[in-house]
Scaffold this active site. Structure first.
Site, PDB file in Angstrom:
ATOM      1  NE  ARG A 187      -3.525  -0.357   2.930  1.00  0.00           N
ATOM      2  CZ  ARG A 187      -3.922  -0.556   3.912  1.00  0.00           C
ATOM      3  NH1 ARG A 187      -3.893  -0.522   4.835  1.00  0.00           N
ATOM      4  NH2 ARG A 187      -4.589  -1.818   3.228  1.00  0.00           N
ATOM      5  CE1 TYR A 188       0.967   4.530   4.181  1.00  0.00           C
ATOM      6  CE2 TYR A 188       1.054   2.023   5.239  1.00  0.00           C
ATOM      7  CZ  TYR A 188      -0.059   3.060   4.921  1.00  0.00           C
ATOM      8  OH  TYR A 188      -0.222   3.783   6.414  1.00  0.00           O
TER       9      TYR A 188
ATOM     10  NE  ARG B   1       5.641   2.090   6.230  1.00  0.00           N
ATOM     11  CZ  ARG B   1       4.990   3.322   5.243  1.00  0.00           C
ATOM     12  NH1 ARG B   1       5.769   4.127   4.121  1.00  0.00           N
ATOM     13  NH2 ARG B   1       4.195   4.514   6.051  1.00  0.00           N
TER      14      ARG B   1
ATOM     15  CG  ASP C  17      -9.216  -0.754  10.526  1.00  0.00           C
ATOM     16  OD1 ASP C  17      -9.318   0.557  10.736  1.00  0.00           O
ATOM     17  OD2 ASP C  17      -8.548  -2.205  10.982  1.00  0.00           O
TER      18      ASP C  17
ATOM     19  NE  ARG D  11      -4.504  -8.189   7.578  1.00  0.00           N
ATOM     20  CZ  ARG D  11      -3.778  -8.026   8.375  1.00  0.00           C
ATOM     21  NH1 ARG D  11      -3.559  -8.750   9.733  1.00  0.00           N
ATOM     22  NH2 ARG D  11      -3.601  -6.474   7.980  1.00  0.00           N
TER      23      ARG D  11
ATOM     24  CB  CYS E 104      -5.058 -16.117  15.880  1.00  0.00           C
ATOM     25  SG  CYS E 104      -4.432 -14.938  14.636  1.00  0.00           S
TER      26      CYS E 104
ATOM     27  CE  LYS F  84      -1.164   1.203   9.996  1.00  0.00           C
ATOM     28  NZ  LYS F  84      -0.658   0.230   8.731  1.00  0.00           N
TER      29      LYS F  84
ATOM     30  CG  ASP G 181      -5.136   1.100   8.553  1.00  0.00           C
ATOM     31  OD1 ASP G 181      -4.938   1.853   7.468  1.00  0.00           O
ATOM     32  OD2 ASP G 181      -4.883   0.177   8.676  1.00  0.00           O
TER      33      ASP G 181
ATOM     34  CB  CYS H 109      -9.437  -9.928  14.175  1.00  0.00           C
ATOM     35  SG  CYS H 109      -8.004 -10.277  12.780  1.00  0.00           S
TER      36      CYS H 109
ATOM     37  CB  CYS I  73      -9.343 -10.692  18.882  1.00  0.00           C
ATOM     38  SG  CYS I  73      -7.097 -11.154  19.390  1.00  0.00           S
TER      39      CYS I  73
END
Ligand SMILES: *Cc1c(COP(=O)(O)O)cnc(C)c1O
Ligand code: SF4
Length: 367
Positions: free
Chosen positions: A90-91, A94, A271, A112, A103, A315, A308, A110, A107
């Site tokens: 995206r950037y 990086r 998000d 994702r 995981c 972000k 984000d 999450c 969570c």
């Protein structure tokens, strides 16, 4: 079998298994766990004090997850910014590289949620090799964020191999690992794992504490092992309704992170992820959290508060209105609400003023 593997194996994956201990009716929650997987290992389960508390809310399915009519599944548009599977570029310099679909805990909030822990996230040797070769053929990538899922759930040898491949790419300057393992399964941070990680410096780890009760003897020890191996630890917190949306709770969390040498890095506005709408706060509440930190406690305890951007804009930092106006005079408001003005340099630089200032400085210098 190592302790962390045993803990994972003993995880609760069905709401029904909570009934005896907490006296809840699991029936409505079973459907939720079918759609979005549940996994709570005995260590994290032990942090719950009572049903519905901030630890519980992060770990145990809630009916609200099925009644979210607001949020889309992939608000950050990650799938469309993936040139190869499981790699988000995206950037400019990086990438986010997803190397594990599993995981230590699922969570409930999450980002994702659409794919972690299920069979919707396909990661195998082939996708990992593709990701590595994408990074190798894009020399502008100088920072690789290894994430998932949780990369520290990979076997030691596998992780070692991925890090070795990345480190062998001369244009990769830093490697970061994003992991919640120090928080939800600190027993995974074994001396053997740390011996592997420390071979790949400069290596950074960002972890994910959301509540002061997550800072325990075990998580403190896990962080210390990593930090003592020269790995700087940062923390990314998500602002969550009913978990850490009280400014006092957030302040205590940030202070306790510094106590265990973990530097607060980001507080994320939640998000807009399908199934998590009940966790979202207003942005005003987020600004209030930052306002209650800045000036009132150590500057090191104040992370950047970011949203984000939906649609994949990245972000974006959000600040309280410390900067009130700009011009020849910059009007500023401090943490107590008092107003101050700062004369803007460029605005004052008329040649004759500059000369006068220099003459004045010259006279001072010559006594
Ligand atoms: C968060 C994120 C990064 C890293 O952002 P930093 O501000 O450098 O920490 C990189 N790529 C993607 C896709 C991200 O979501
Ligand atoms: S550990 Fe991270 S990726 Fe895994 S469920 Fe929690 S927030 Fe999502």
């Amino acid at each position: 079998m190592e302790t962390w593997q045993r803990l994972l194996q003993e995880s609760i994956v069905r709401p029904g298994d909570l009934t005896r201990r907490f006296g809840i009716d699991p029936q409505p929650l079973e459907k939720v766990a079918e759609l979005y997987p549940m996994r709570v290992n005995p260590y994290y389960l032990g942090l719950i004090k009572s049903a519905g508390d901030p630890i519980w809310r992060q770990a145990v399915p809630a009916e609200d997850e099925l009644h979210d009519t607001v949020c889309p599944a992939d608000p950050l548009d990650e799938e469309n910014q993936s040139p190869v599977p499981n790699l988000v570029h995206r950037y400019p310099d990086r990438v986010l590289f997803l190397v594990c679909a599993e995981c230590a805990m699922y969570c409930r909030f999450c980002t994702r949620k659409r794919k972690v822990g299920g069979d919707k996230m396909h990661i195998d040797q082939e996708t990992i090799a593709q990701g590595i070769s994408y990074i190798r053929s894009h020399p502008e990538i100088r920072d690789v964020i290894v994430s998932g899922g949780d990369p520290l759930l990979l076997a030691d040898e596998r992780l070692d191999w991925i890090l070795k491949e990345l480190r062998a790419i001369p244009t990769v300057e830093i490697i970061r690992i994003g992991t919640r393992v120090p928080v939800v399964l600190p027993q995974r941070i074994t001396p053997a794992l740390v011996r592997i990680l420390r071979r790949y410096h400069p290596l950074y780890i960002n972890t994910h504490f959301n509540h002061p009760d997550e800072i325990t003897e075990q998580s403190t020890k896990a962080c210390a092992r990593l930090i003592d191996a020269g790995i700087p630890l940062g923390n990314q917190t998500v602002l969550l309704r009913g978990v850490n949306d009280e400014p006092e709770v957030m302040k205590r969390l940030m202070q306790k992170l510094l106590l265990i040498r973990v530097r607060p890095y980001y507080i994320y506005q939640a998000d807009m992820v399908q199934g998590t709408n009940h966790f979202r706060t207003t942005v005003e509440e987020g600004i209030e959290v930052i306002r209650s930190l800045r000036g009132h406690t150590s500057g090191m305890a104040v992370p950047a508060y970011v949203i984000d951007a939906p649609g994949g804009g990245g972000k974006i930092p959000i600040l309280p209105d410390y900067l009130q106006s700009m011009g020849d005079e910059v009007v500023l408001k401090n943490y107590q609400g008092r107003t101050f003005t700062y004369a803007n340099a460029a605005a004052k630089c008329e040649p004759e003023q500059l000369q006068a200032a220099n003459e004045w400085a010259g006279r001072k210098a010559n006594g």
